[in-house]
Write a protein that holds these residues in place. Structure first.
Motif, mmCIF file in Angstrom:
data_model
loop_
_atom_site.group_PDB
_atom_site.id
_atom_site.type_symbol
_atom_site.label_atom_id
_atom_site.label_comp_id
_atom_site.label_asym_id
_atom_site.label_seq_id
_atom_site.Cartn_x
_atom_site.Cartn_y
_atom_site.Cartn_z
ATOM 1 N N ARG A 1 -5.595 4.218 -5.707
ATOM 2 C CA ARG A 1 -5.163 2.826 -5.834
ATOM 3 C C ARG A 1 -5.972 1.905 -4.918
ATOM 4 N NH1 ARG A 1 -2.033 5.838 -2.650
ATOM 5 N NH2 ARG A 1 -0.962 4.958 -0.831
ATOM 6 N N ALA B 1 -6.702 5.914 -1.461
ATOM 7 C CA ALA B 1 -6.455 4.478 -1.573
ATOM 8 C C ALA B 1 -7.510 3.709 -0.796
ATOM 9 C CB ALA B 1 -5.059 4.125 -1.052
ATOM 10 N N ILE C 1 -7.301 7.150 3.401
ATOM 11 C CA ILE C 1 -7.292 5.725 3.073
ATOM 12 C C ILE C 1 -8.477 5.041 3.743
ATOM 13 C CG2 ILE C 1 -6.001 3.555 3.304
ATOM 14 C CD1 ILE C 1 -3.425 5.199 3.162
ATOM 15 N N VAL D 1 -5.511 -1.766 -3.056
ATOM 16 C CA VAL D 1 -4.542 -2.789 -2.645
ATOM 17 C C VAL D 1 -5.263 -3.786 -1.755
ATOM 18 C CG1 VAL D 1 -2.446 -3.223 -1.320
ATOM 19 C CG2 VAL D 1 -2.584 -1.218 -2.814
ATOM 20 N N PRO E 1 1.411 3.685 2.417
ATOM 21 C CA PRO E 1 0.645 4.869 2.821
ATOM 22 C C PRO E 1 1.549 6.066 3.088
ATOM 23 C CG PRO E 1 0.856 3.325 4.648
ATOM 24 C CD PRO E 1 1.407 2.632 3.441
ATOM 25 N N PHE F 1 -7.728 -0.089 0.957
ATOM 26 C CA PHE F 1 -6.926 -1.224 1.429
ATOM 27 C C PHE F 1 -7.886 -2.291 1.940
ATOM 28 C CE2 PHE F 1 -5.126 -3.398 5.114
ATOM 29 C CZ PHE F 1 -3.850 -3.764 4.706
ATOM 30 N N LYS G 1 -2.813 -5.145 -6.783
ATOM 31 C CA LYS G 1 -2.726 -3.687 -6.726
ATOM 32 C C LYS G 1 -3.261 -3.167 -8.047
ATOM 33 C CE LYS G 1 0.293 0.230 -5.667
ATOM 34 N NZ LYS G 1 1.666 0.638 -5.268
ATOM 35 N N ILE H 1 -1.922 1.339 9.718
ATOM 36 C CA ILE H 1 -1.832 2.267 8.587
ATOM 37 C C ILE H 1 -1.788 3.704 9.080
ATOM 38 C CG2 ILE H 1 -3.027 3.125 6.531
ATOM 39 C CD1 ILE H 1 -4.220 0.271 6.251
ATOM 40 N N LEU I 1 0.823 -1.212 0.000
ATOM 41 C CA LEU I 1 0.000 0.000 0.000
ATOM 42 C C LEU I 1 0.854 1.258 0.000
ATOM 43 C CD1 LEU I 1 -2.835 1.376 0.395
ATOM 44 C CD2 LEU I 1 -2.410 1.172 2.869
ATOM 45 N N ASP J 1 -9.941 1.413 4.942
ATOM 46 C CA ASP J 1 -9.643 0.011 5.248
ATOM 47 C C ASP J 1 -10.954 -0.764 5.135
ATOM 48 O OD1 ASP J 1 -8.834 -2.434 6.178
ATOM 49 O OD2 ASP J 1 -8.238 -1.749 8.169
#
Length: 265
Positions: free
Chosen positions: A132, A103, A41, A134, A35, A105, A256, A55, A33, A43
């Motif tokens: 992104r 992102a 982000i 991941v 970070p 995750f 990813k 994270i 990831l 989760d």
């Protein structure tokens, strides 16, 4: 979950006390990831929040999301400084006025979402252009020996397991195709064997069954549940017990993907 399937129920205390390997082994995914401070982000499938917390140590602003009320309550108790949201991973959306994430995750959660196209759409809509995704989760063949033993034991009571099966374990090709169909650019995808020691020594397999296989036991008496556990242990001992601990036959997908700027919308 599909409407005609039984719903998995979660015990947050049991999860923290007996299934700690999930968070421990998920820490390496944070390296993929990468970070950064001030990044937003999500989760997805955060459980009791341990990886959400890890994270956040990077300086990122992290939100944990899970469909289980008990998991979210435990996460809030453990990490009151972090934001946790109870929502369905297949249907969640950004709240009104909420900025999209840099992102998303997800560790050990996507295989519980049996409508993967819906989950992928939810992730897509929550990401900014260039954001992104991941994730790591169970891949094709994951816990195959355990499933075979469990299915055989439960069906001996005349109980069909089709609607009790709670997981989605795809191949790389299947899952990457779904990501690409949504518009993601898949930059990395791996399917690998990860033999996984279970916490609890001799009782490790029972802890695993109690945490993750509850739908298989629904409607059985306590005596029948005990018999199913004994039959699973007897059948799996030659394959998965090393004399000191149970080692589950895990196979994982790690991916990813990026939401391209030119295709965002």
């Amino acid at each position: 979950m599909k409407e005609n399937r039984m719903e998995q129920r979660w015990d947050a205390e049991h999860y923290d006390e007996r299934i700690g390997f999930v968070s421990r082994l998920g820490q390496s995914l944070i390296g993929l990831l990468q970070p950064k401070p001030a990044e937003r982000i999500l989760d997805l499938g955060c459980g009791t929040g341990d990886l959400t917390h890890q994270i956040s140590l990077s300086g990122a602003v992290v939100t944990g999301l899970d469909c289980s009320e008990t998991m979210i309550a435990k996460a809030k108790e453990k990490y009151p400084e972090l934001r946790f949201v109870e929502a369905d991973g297949e249907t969640f959306r950004l709240e009104e006025g909420e900025a999209p994430y840099d992102a998303v995750f997800s560790n050990a959660a996507l295989h519980w979402m049996q409508k993967p196209d819906k989950a992928i759409e939810s992730v897509w809509l929550s990401l900014r252009p260039g954001g992104r995704f991941v994730a790591e989760f169970g891949g094709f063949g994951n816990v195959g020996a355990i499933i075979q033993a469990l299915t055989s034991a439960v069906e001996s009571y005349g109980v069909p397991v089709e609607k009790r099966y709670p997981w989605y374990f795809p191949s790389i090709g299947e899952y990457a195709s779904l990501l690409e169909k949504q518009g993601f650019a898949v930059g990395y995808a791996e399917l690998y064997d990860r033999p996984t020691p279970l916490d609890g020594g001799e009782r490790g397999l029972r802890h695993w069954l109690a945490a993750f296989a509850g739908t298989f036991f629904a409607g059985l008496s306590e005596a029948e549940k005990e018999e199913v556990c004994l039959r699973c242990e007897a059948g799996l001992r030659p394959k998965l017990y090393d004399g000191k601990q149970w080692i589950a036959d895990y196979r994982r997908i790690r991916i990813k993907a990026v939401k391209p700027v030119e295709q965002a919308g």
